[in-house]
Scaffold this motif. Structure first.
Motif, PDB file in Angstrom:
ATOM      1  N   LEU A 404       0.813  -1.052   0.038  1.00  0.00           N
ATOM      2  CA  LEU A 404      -0.079  -0.100   0.049  1.00  0.00           C
ATOM      3  C   LEU A 404       0.863   1.259   0.042  1.00  0.00           C
ATOM      4  N   GLY A 405       2.083   1.157   0.731  1.00  0.00           N
ATOM      5  CA  GLY A 405       2.706   2.401   0.735  1.00  0.00           C
ATOM      6  C   GLY A 405       3.652   2.681  -0.389  1.00  0.00           C
ATOM      7  N   HIS A 406       3.708   1.730  -1.575  1.00  0.00           N
ATOM      8  CA  HIS A 406       4.168   2.101  -2.754  1.00  0.00           C
ATOM      9  C   HIS A 406       3.288   2.783  -3.657  1.00  0.00           C
ATOM     10  N   TYR A 407       2.061   2.985  -3.345  1.00  0.00           N
ATOM     11  CA  TYR A 407       1.128   3.665  -4.244  1.00  0.00           C
ATOM     12  C   TYR A 407       0.221   4.722  -3.574  1.00  0.00           C
ATOM     13  N   PRO A 408       1.169   5.769  -3.254  1.00  0.00           N
ATOM     14  CA  PRO A 408       0.261   6.929  -2.496  1.00  0.00           C
ATOM     15  C   PRO A 408      -0.694   7.609  -3.409  1.00  0.00           C
ATOM     16  N   VAL A 409      -0.331   7.863  -4.585  1.00  0.00           N
ATOM     17  CA  VAL A 409      -1.418   8.462  -5.341  1.00  0.00           C
ATOM     18  C   VAL A 409      -2.804   7.663  -5.377  1.00  0.00           C
ATOM     19  N   THR A 410      -2.450   6.374  -5.594  1.00  0.00           N
ATOM     20  CA  THR A 410      -3.873   5.536  -5.528  1.00  0.00           C
ATOM     21  C   THR A 410      -4.720   5.552  -4.338  1.00  0.00           C
ATOM     22  N   GLU A 411      -3.899   5.415  -3.150  1.00  0.00           N
ATOM     23  CA  GLU A 411      -4.614   5.437  -1.898  1.00  0.00           C
ATOM     24  C   GLU A 411      -5.255   6.692  -1.480  1.00  0.00           C
ATOM     25  N   VAL A 412      -4.555   7.976  -2.123  1.00  0.00           N
ATOM     26  CA  VAL A 412      -5.238   9.287  -1.848  1.00  0.00           C
ATOM     27  C   VAL A 412      -6.533   9.481  -2.679  1.00  0.00           C
ATOM     28  N   LEU A 413      -6.351   8.864  -3.956  1.00  0.00           N
ATOM     29  CA  LEU A 413      -7.630   8.883  -4.866  1.00  0.00           C
ATOM     30  C   LEU A 413      -8.822   7.910  -4.494  1.00  0.00           C
ATOM     31  N   VAL A 414      -8.451   6.792  -3.911  1.00  0.00           N
ATOM     32  CA  VAL A 414      -9.428   6.018  -3.432  1.00  0.00           C
ATOM     33  C   VAL A 414     -10.220   6.548  -2.140  1.00  0.00           C
ATOM     34  N   VAL A 415      -9.495   7.015  -1.262  1.00  0.00           N
ATOM     35  CA  VAL A 415      -9.998   7.646   0.219  1.00  0.00           C
ATOM     36  C   VAL A 415     -10.421   8.932  -0.174  1.00  0.00           C
ATOM     37  N   ALA A 416     -10.340   9.753  -1.381  1.00  0.00           N
ATOM     38  CA  ALA A 416     -11.155  10.763  -1.556  1.00  0.00           C
ATOM     39  C   ALA A 416     -12.380  10.429  -2.080  1.00  0.00           C
ATOM     40  N   ALA A 417     -12.309   9.487  -3.224  1.00  0.00           N
ATOM     41  CA  ALA A 417     -13.588   8.942  -3.724  1.00  0.00           C
ATOM     42  C   ALA A 417     -14.463   8.339  -2.763  1.00  0.00           C
ATOM     43  N   LEU A 418     -14.167   7.521  -1.803  1.00  0.00           N
ATOM     44  CA  LEU A 418     -14.938   7.187  -0.739  1.00  0.00           C
ATOM     45  C   LEU A 418     -15.384   8.123   0.220  1.00  0.00           C
ATOM     46  N   THR A 419     -14.579   8.977   0.396  1.00  0.00           N
ATOM     47  CA  THR A 419     -15.058  10.417   1.271  1.00  0.00           C
ATOM     48  C   THR A 419     -16.277  11.027   0.731  1.00  0.00           C
ATOM     49  N   ALA A 420     -15.974  11.305  -0.545  1.00  0.00           N
ATOM     50  CA  ALA A 420     -16.798  12.028  -1.261  1.00  0.00           C
ATOM     51  C   ALA A 420     -18.382  11.415  -1.720  1.00  0.00           C
ATOM     52  N   LEU A 421     -17.988  10.078  -1.810  1.00  0.00           N
ATOM     53  CA  LEU A 421     -19.380   9.109  -2.198  1.00  0.00           C
ATOM     54  C   LEU A 421     -20.110   9.180  -1.053  1.00  0.00           C
ATOM     55  N   LEU A 422     -19.558   9.022  -0.063  1.00  0.00           N
ATOM     56  CA  LEU A 422     -20.231   8.710   1.468  1.00  0.00           C
ATOM     57  C   LEU A 422     -20.736  10.062   2.052  1.00  0.00           C
ATOM     58  N   ALA A 423     -20.114  11.189   1.895  1.00  0.00           N
ATOM     59  CA  ALA A 423     -20.217  12.593   2.446  1.00  0.00           C
ATOM     60  C   ALA A 423     -21.567  13.280   1.697  1.00  0.00           C
TER      61      ALA A 423
END
Length: 788
Positions: A404-423
């Motif tokens: 997971l630590g090797h893909y910081p861009v993917t992690e941020v995008l996934v968390v941002a999408a999840l946050t926006a989708l639920l928020a």
């Protein structure tokens, strides 16, 4: 007669290639400088004694500086500044020019504080304005000017109402702009999709800029600043690129809707400003200890501009961040925080002519009986703080130890999408953290259209809950669960992320829920014993907004373990001076409860996770070990690497340096006696030899003569290194208790301490050795201390 340290030099040819195992960088240090013809002529002049080349009198470039990921020598730095000040004071009595130089030197600290306050205040104002504008852009656009945010766009409109004060023809949502109507499922879906699109775009830009230009711009920055203020060197962490990228990406990260705040990173921004401005003044550019005094003041400036709380900022720097905080720094911190607050007030980023972020005006005083629910909020804040720290550190360990630590861009995008989708579906999670807290702190009045003010009888102080309020409570309960979970995985990602606002939001939601519950309990049960006498029918006795404010302080205290500074920040933040006692009760309770599960706050936990060599002043050393138990070398280790005071050639010194990675070497009389003479830093030794490449024979002697020894006429001048040699290194005996040794390291900021027995050198203790020993006692991995 006095003792003198001498290094005598004779010529020999040097190899043109670096020795085996030596890096080109070290080779350049050793061999790049040519011996000047004037020095050679002076050395070959047989008419008089050879001139001593003294680095103290003729400074060598690089002497006294530190390599990356090293700890500064506080005692040495303070001694250098004291000598410099004495020299300036002495010269000031000799001429008017020198006197003016002395005055300007004394005034330079205050001038620097003024510049730091102005620069930090201006940047903070710009960040606030830009973040507000981009946050509103996710919802729609202003037709009269895209650069206006929602509030500013509707300021000049005459078509707004109290019920729909945020609606005006000049502002259109994306759904209304695309479909031509603001009602219906299609318009809602378009708004939903545009919200997610902007959130992903902002978060992608933030993480990409951080990764490409300034990796140090991610995170809060406070753990690293605490480590830097303790004397650690992290080159580039407070540089100009970090400042530029952190300022831009902080706006983008906050605007993306991620569960983070800008308040913690503003401390990092202010410290970057201070570090850059320090290079304008020689006094601070060349002295690491003096620079850290300025950085301590800059930390206060960061909180001052983050919350509009200058006094709280000074106390925050003193209580939470600073390692060394003399009285002079206190005054300058106060001045810098004042200038920064004034600058921010002049910019007026909130558009309300107030400096405070969440101004409150409660009409009912609190009662003594309410201390019980306030303490209950403190217990909740402590439990949440302990749970959050353990969960966040566990998640960060997973991030570091897995792919997971090797893909910081993917992690941020996934968390941002999840946050926006639920928020988005929940209005309380859709709004920014600052807007949510302001809404929760609000005391309902006749003109309020918020769902939180959905009472059946709005005009009466004593009012039953209506359908709108019940809907708001369910939404708040869901928002509480969402905020608690999403903040755990958001904090620590590769974007600028603060923890103040998310923690306060969790506490404010819990506090508002409890406050409304207490209000309705009092309304339906006036005859209960706890309400008799102070909460009679028709009285305005319970203020839910106050409970939200107390809950916010409790949760923030549980996460950070702040006490005094937190209470002051909260009353400066809200203007609620008369509510200090409830804030104090909740804050202390949250600290006691959280400390029961672990004494580390979130910043200390991240310092330990990253392996920074930081001796926590709050942590007590309770083990009964002695200095001999911690020192190196151990019984099974090879002998300690030392320099002897006489008889060592440059070749032998080179071999010793090449075969070890130590940051310094003790100097002893001889290998047989091991009587301690002093201590030489590796870097200073290399640079000093490199400045005199023709020198091959080093004789370190402590002699009872005050003149240079006789030497051949053709020999180059001797090099006396009293400028880099510490003739009085700190020592402890082998039977010194470790709790005393740890206190010495903390209070003097030592890098290393030598261990002796009857004056004979036994070993050395470094800060890293102490941290490893403390980790072993706590059953932690001692190899987690990464840097020395």
């Amino acid at each position: 007669m006095f003792k003198t340290l001498l290094i005598l030099i004779t010529p020999r040819s040097f190899p043109l290639a670096p020795p085996a195992g030596q890096t080109p960088y070290i080779h350049n240090l050793l061999y790049s400088e040519e011996y000047s013809s004037s020095s050679r002529a002076a050395g070959m002049n047989g008419n008089g004694p050879a001139k001593l080349v003294d680095p103290l009198e003729d400074p060598v470039p690089g002497l006294g500086t530190y390599e990356d990921f090293n700890t500064i020598d506080w005692v040495r730095e303070k001694s250098k500044d004291r000598d410099r000040h004495r020299e300036i004071t002495k010269k000031s009595r000799q001429s008017t020019v020198a006197l003016l130089h002395s005055v300007s030197d004394a005034f330079s600290g205050w001038l620097l504080m003024l510049l730091v306050g102005l620069m930090s205040g201006a940047l903070a104002g710009g960040i606030d304005i830009a973040a507000h504008w981009l946050t509103d852009m996710k919802d729609g656009v202003c037709l009269i000017g895209f650069w206006f945010n929602h509030e500013h766009c509707c300021w000049t409109s005459n078509e707004t109402t109290f019920q729909e004060r945020d609606r005006c023809p000049q502002w259109q949502s994306w759904g209304e702009l695309i479909t031509g109507t603001s009602e219906g499922a299609f318009a809602y879906i378009m708004n939903y999709l545009m919200y997610i699109f902007w959130a992903l775009l902002f978060s992608f830009l933030a993480v990409t800029l951080v990764r490409a230009f300034a990796p140090y711009a991610c995170g809060s920055g406070i753990p690293e600043i605490k480590t830097i203020l303790s004397g650690f060197i992290i080159r580039g962490y407070l540089g100009k690129w970090t400042l530029i990228i952190k300022t831009i990406t902080l706006v983008l990260a906050v605007s993306s809707g991620l569960s983070l705040g800008k308040e913690g990173p503003l401390v990092h921004v202010a410290c970057c400003c201070a570090n850059i401005l320090c290079h304008l003044f020689t006094k601070y550019r060349k002295n690491e200890a003096k620079r850290r005094e300025v950085l301590s003041a800059a930390a206060a400036v960061g909180v001052s501009v983050a919350f509009g709380a200058p006094i709280g900022g000074v106390l925050f720097s003193l209580e939470e961040v600073s390692y060394y905080f003399p009285l002079k720094t206190l005054w300058r911190s106060f001045f810098a925080a004042l200038v920064a607050a004034f600058t921010l007030r002049s910019i007026n980023p909130f558009g309300n002519s107030r400096l405070v972020l969440f101004y409150v005006e409660f009409h009912a005083p609190w009662h003594l009986v309410e201390l019980a629910p306030f303490v209950l909020l403190g217990i909740f804040g402590g439990l949440w703080g302990a749970l959050f720290i353990k969960a966040n550190i566990a998640w960060c360990r997973i991030r570091k130890s897995t792919r997971l630590g090797h893909y910081p861009v993917t992690e941020v995008l996934v968390v941002a999408a999840l946050t926006a989708l639920l928020a988005y579906p929940n209005s309380y999670t859709r709004m920014s953290g600052a807007e949510l807290i302001s809404e929760l702190f609000n005391d309902c009045s006749l003109l309020d259209s918020s769902q939180l003010c959905g009472y059946k009888q709005v005009s009466l102080p004593d009012r039953p809950a209506g359908e709108g309020l019940y809907t708001a409570l369910w939404q708040l309960a869901l928002a509480l669960i969402f905020k608690m979970m999403i903040t755990v995985i958001t904090f620590g990602m590769k974007v600028p992320s603060g923890l103040f606002i998310p923690s306060m939001a969790v506490g404010a939601i819990a506090g508002r829920l409890l406050g409304v519950g207490m209000e309705q309990l009092a309304y339906y049960n006036h005859d209960w014993l706890i309400f008799k006498g102070w909460c009679s029918p028709g009285a305005d006795c319970i203020t839910p907004g106050l409970y939200a404010m107390v809950g916010a302080a409790a949760c923030l205290g549980g996460v950070t373990r702040m006490t005094v500074s937190l209470v002051v920040i909260m009353f400066e933040l809200t203007g609620g001076l008369e509510y200090i006692v409830p804030l104090m009760a909740a804050t202390m309770t949250s600290k006691w409860v959280a400390d029961a599960f672990g004494r580390e706050g979130i910043y200390e936990a991240h310092i330990r996770l990253n392996g920074y060599p930081f001796l926590e002043p709050k942590e007590e050393f309770e083990h009964s070990s002695l200095a001999v138990d911690v020192m190196r070398p151990r019984r099974s280790d090879p002998a300690l690497a030392v320099l002897t005071q006489e008889g060592m050639t440059v070749g032998e010194v080179e071999t010793l340096v090449e075969s070890t990675h130590y940051s310094g070497f003790p100097v002893v009389v001889s290998q047989e006696s091991q009587r301690l003479v002093g201590f030489v830093l590796r870097r200073d030794l290399l640079i000093s030899i490199g400045q005199n490449r023709v020198c091959v024979y080093i004789l370190i002697c402590v002699s009872h003569f005050n003149h240079a020894p006789a030497q051949a006429p053709e020999a180059p001048p001797p090099l006396r290194l009293r400028g880099i040699m510490d003739l009085s290194p700190f020592t402890v005996t082998d039977h010194t208790p470790m709790d005393i040794t740890v206190d010495i390291f903390r209070k003097l900021g030592l890098r290393q301490c030598l261990v002796t027995h009857n004056g004979r050198l036994l070993g050395i203790i470094t800060k890293k050795d102490i941290l490893k020993h403390m980790a072993q006692i706590a059953n932690r991995d001692p190899d987690s201390i990464l840097f020395n």
